[in-house]
Design a protein around this motif. Sequence first.
Motif, PDB file in Angstrom:
ATOM      1  N   TYR A   1      31.127 -17.758  23.298  1.00  0.00           N
ATOM      2  CA  TYR A   1      30.091 -18.720  23.676  1.00  0.00           C
ATOM      3  C   TYR A   1      28.680 -18.184  23.468  1.00  0.00           C
ATOM      4  O   TYR A   1      27.714 -18.836  23.833  1.00  0.00           O
ATOM      5  CB  TYR A   1      30.265 -19.142  25.142  1.00  0.00           C
ATOM      6  N   GLU A   2      28.566 -16.991  22.901  1.00  0.00           N
ATOM      7  CA  GLU A   2      27.246 -16.407  22.668  1.00  0.00           C
ATOM      8  C   GLU A   2      26.752 -16.741  21.265  1.00  0.00           C
ATOM      9  O   GLU A   2      27.509 -16.682  20.309  1.00  0.00           O
ATOM     10  CB  GLU A   2      27.292 -14.897  22.835  1.00  0.00           C
ATOM     11  N   LEU A   3      25.466 -17.075  21.172  1.00  0.00           N
ATOM     12  CA  LEU A   3      24.839 -17.417  19.897  1.00  0.00           C
ATOM     13  C   LEU A   3      23.586 -16.574  19.730  1.00  0.00           C
ATOM     14  O   LEU A   3      22.757 -16.502  20.632  1.00  0.00           O
ATOM     15  CB  LEU A   3      24.460 -18.903  19.863  1.00  0.00           C
ATOM     16  N   THR A   4      23.470 -15.940  18.578  1.00  0.00           N
ATOM     17  CA  THR A   4      22.257 -15.228  18.216  1.00  0.00           C
ATOM     18  C   THR A   4      21.757 -15.815  16.911  1.00  0.00           C
ATOM     19  O   THR A   4      22.526 -15.953  15.962  1.00  0.00           O
ATOM     20  CB  THR A   4      22.536 -13.719  17.999  1.00  0.00           C
ATOM     21  N   VAL A   5      20.488 -16.191  16.863  1.00  0.00           N
ATOM     22  CA  VAL A   5      19.888 -16.618  15.599  1.00  0.00           C
ATOM     23  C   VAL A   5      19.454 -15.343  14.896  1.00  0.00           C
ATOM     24  O   VAL A   5      18.562 -14.632  15.360  1.00  0.00           O
ATOM     25  CB  VAL A   5      18.713 -17.594  15.820  1.00  0.00           C
ATOM     26  N   ARG A   6      20.140 -15.034  13.794  1.00  0.00           N
ATOM     27  CA  ARG A   6      19.984 -13.749  13.121  1.00  0.00           C
ATOM     28  C   ARG A   6      18.813 -13.760  12.141  1.00  0.00           C
ATOM     29  O   ARG A   6      18.528 -14.761  11.499  1.00  0.00           O
ATOM     30  CB  ARG A   6      21.270 -13.412  12.354  1.00  0.00           C
ATOM     31  N   ALA A   7      18.170 -12.595  12.025  1.00  0.00           N
ATOM     32  CA  ALA A   7      17.081 -12.422  11.053  1.00  0.00           C
ATOM     33  C   ALA A   7      17.638 -12.122   9.663  1.00  0.00           C
ATOM     34  O   ALA A   7      17.033 -12.498   8.656  1.00  0.00           O
ATOM     35  CB  ALA A   7      16.148 -11.296  11.495  1.00  0.00           C
ATOM     36  N   ASP A   8      18.787 -11.430   9.606  1.00  0.00           N
ATOM     37  CA  ASP A   8      19.397 -11.137   8.302  1.00  0.00           C
ATOM     38  C   ASP A   8      20.097 -12.392   7.789  1.00  0.00           C
ATOM     39  O   ASP A   8      20.711 -13.121   8.542  1.00  0.00           O
ATOM     40  CB  ASP A   8      20.339  -9.942   8.365  1.00  0.00           C
ATOM     41  N   THR A   9      19.965 -12.646   6.504  1.00  0.00           N
ATOM     42  CA  THR A   9      20.418 -13.928   5.947  1.00  0.00           C
ATOM     43  C   THR A   9      21.841 -13.858   5.418  1.00  0.00           C
ATOM     44  O   THR A   9      22.320 -12.803   5.004  1.00  0.00           O
ATOM     45  CB  THR A   9      19.478 -14.384   4.821  1.00  0.00           C
ATOM     46  N   LYS A  10      22.484 -15.014   5.415  1.00  0.00           N
ATOM     47  CA  LYS A  10      23.860 -15.139   4.927  1.00  0.00           C
ATOM     48  C   LYS A  10      23.924 -15.502   3.451  1.00  0.00           C
ATOM     49  O   LYS A  10      25.005 -15.551   2.883  1.00  0.00           O
ATOM     50  CB  LYS A  10      24.600 -16.207   5.730  1.00  0.00           C
ATOM     51  N   VAL A  11      22.793 -15.792   2.837  1.00  0.00           N
ATOM     52  CA  VAL A  11      22.743 -16.078   1.398  1.00  0.00           C
ATOM     53  C   VAL A  11      21.745 -15.134   0.746  1.00  0.00           C
ATOM     54  O   VAL A  11      20.689 -14.845   1.309  1.00  0.00           O
ATOM     55  CB  VAL A  11      22.393 -17.552   1.084  1.00  0.00           C
ATOM     56  N   PHE A  12      22.099 -14.644  -0.433  1.00  0.00           N
ATOM     57  CA  PHE A  12      21.242 -13.688  -1.131  1.00  0.00           C
ATOM     58  C   PHE A  12      21.637 -13.640  -2.594  1.00  0.00           C
ATOM     59  O   PHE A  12      22.676 -14.172  -3.000  1.00  0.00           O
ATOM     60  CB  PHE A  12      21.362 -12.290  -0.497  1.00  0.00           C
ATOM     61  N   SER A  13      20.808 -12.987  -3.377  1.00  0.00           N
ATOM     62  CA  SER A  13      21.139 -12.771  -4.784  1.00  0.00           C
ATOM     63  C   SER A  13      21.329 -11.282  -5.014  1.00  0.00           C
ATOM     64  O   SER A  13      20.700 -10.451  -4.367  1.00  0.00           O
ATOM     65  CB  SER A  13      20.056 -13.323  -5.706  1.00  0.00           C
ATOM     66  N   THR A  14      22.234 -10.979  -5.916  1.00  0.00           N
ATOM     67  CA  THR A  14      22.461  -9.607  -6.352  1.00  0.00           C
ATOM     68  C   THR A  14      22.698  -9.678  -7.852  1.00  0.00           C
ATOM     69  O   THR A  14      23.717 -10.191  -8.300  1.00  0.00           O
ATOM     70  CB  THR A  14      23.617  -8.922  -5.590  1.00  0.00           C
ATOM     71  N   GLY A  15      21.709  -9.242  -8.614  1.00  0.00           N
ATOM     72  CA  GLY A  15      21.779  -9.402 -10.068  1.00  0.00           C
ATOM     73  C   GLY A  15      21.860 -10.879 -10.401  1.00  0.00           C
ATOM     74  O   GLY A  15      21.132 -11.697  -9.829  1.00  0.00           O
ATOM     75  N   PRO A  16      22.784 -11.262 -11.279  1.00  0.00           N
ATOM     76  CA  PRO A  16      22.899 -12.677 -11.657  1.00  0.00           C
ATOM     77  C   PRO A  16      23.699 -13.517 -10.659  1.00  0.00           C
ATOM     78  O   PRO A  16      23.889 -14.714 -10.858  1.00  0.00           O
ATOM     79  CB  PRO A  16      23.630 -12.605 -12.997  1.00  0.00           C
ATOM     80  N   PHE A  17      24.154 -12.913  -9.571  1.00  0.00           N
ATOM     81  CA  PHE A  17      25.028 -13.594  -8.608  1.00  0.00           C
ATOM     82  C   PHE A  17      24.253 -14.068  -7.390  1.00  0.00           C
ATOM     83  O   PHE A  17      23.389 -13.370  -6.877  1.00  0.00           O
ATOM     84  CB  PHE A  17      26.126 -12.647  -8.123  1.00  0.00           C
ATOM     85  N   LEU A  18      24.603 -15.266  -6.919  1.00  0.00           N
ATOM     86  CA  LEU A  18      24.189 -15.748  -5.613  1.00  0.00           C
ATOM     87  C   LEU A  18      25.418 -15.648  -4.719  1.00  0.00           C
ATOM     88  O   LEU A  18      26.518 -16.018  -5.135  1.00  0.00           O
ATOM     89  CB  LEU A  18      23.733 -17.200  -5.668  1.00  0.00           C
ATOM     90  N   VAL A  19      25.243 -15.162  -3.504  1.00  0.00           N
ATOM     91  CA  VAL A  19      26.361 -15.008  -2.577  1.00  0.00           C
ATOM     92  C   VAL A  19      25.977 -15.624  -1.245  1.00  0.00           C
ATOM     93  O   VAL A  19      24.864 -15.423  -0.756  1.00  0.00           O
ATOM     94  CB  VAL A  19      26.725 -13.514  -2.379  1.00  0.00           C
ATOM     95  N   GLY A  20      26.907 -16.362  -0.655  1.00  0.00           N
ATOM     96  CA  GLY A  20      26.753 -16.911   0.683  1.00  0.00           C
ATOM     97  C   GLY A  20      28.045 -16.680   1.439  1.00  0.00           C
ATOM     98  O   GLY A  20      29.095 -17.129   1.022  1.00  0.00           O
ATOM     99  N   PHE A  21      27.978 -15.967   2.569  1.00  0.00           N
ATOM    100  CA  PHE A  21      29.207 -15.543   3.241  1.00  0.00           C
ATOM    101  C   PHE A  21      29.379 -16.172   4.612  1.00  0.00           C
ATOM    102  O   PHE A  21      28.428 -16.548   5.284  1.00  0.00           O
ATOM    103  CB  PHE A  21      29.247 -14.020   3.368  1.00  0.00           C
ATOM    104  N   THR A  22      30.624 -16.243   5.014  1.00  0.00           N
ATOM    105  CA  THR A  22      31.037 -16.559   6.370  1.00  0.00           C
ATOM    106  C   THR A  22      32.008 -15.446   6.770  1.00  0.00           C
ATOM    107  O   THR A  22      32.053 -14.420   6.101  1.00  0.00           O
ATOM    108  CB  THR A  22      31.656 -17.971   6.443  1.00  0.00           C
TER     109      THR A  22
END
Length: 178
Positions: free
Chosen positions: A25-46
């Motif tokens: 039941y705990e929620l933290t709004v995180r500063a680190d992002t779940k979507v990013f680019s690395t070279g030619p790739f875009l990544v979004g994780f769960t």
Amino acid sequence: MTCIAGVVARGRVYLGGDSAGVAGYELTVRADTKVFSTGPFLVGFTSSFRMGQVLRHAFSPPPLPKRPGALGRYMVVDFVDAVRAALKDKGWAAKQSEQELGGTFLVGVSGHLFRVESDYQVAESRDGFDAVGCGSEAARGALFAARHLKPEARVRMALRAAERFSAGVRGPFRVVSG
């Protein structure tokens, strides 16, 4: 708990994610992002922020294939093998009944949007959009209904729908494209 939503439009991929970090039941709004680019790739994780950190900071994707039509095989074999190795090396991969398990994430590359599941299967939707995480159903519905919007606006609408209908999704939202 998460929502990652992506759209392919005019040879580009637009990928967006929320900022929720949820444990029970705990929620933290995180500063680190779940979507990013690395070279030619875009990544979004769960699945796990640790998995996302490994993908962002310790994963080196193999070079893209030069041969036309080889991207699907590359994702299934070369890309996934490199992901498995990075997750295992950094202590995040799991093994259950002798099967390796990772996490779920979207990857955009070369105008294609792929979903990598926790069993490392790779999928590409014919719809030209996809979403993963606890808000994925609301997001996919919004992506379908908002075909008239520009790609980034479509992704943001999908994330807003997921936030509205899922307790595990929160802004601010970040969208990357490439």
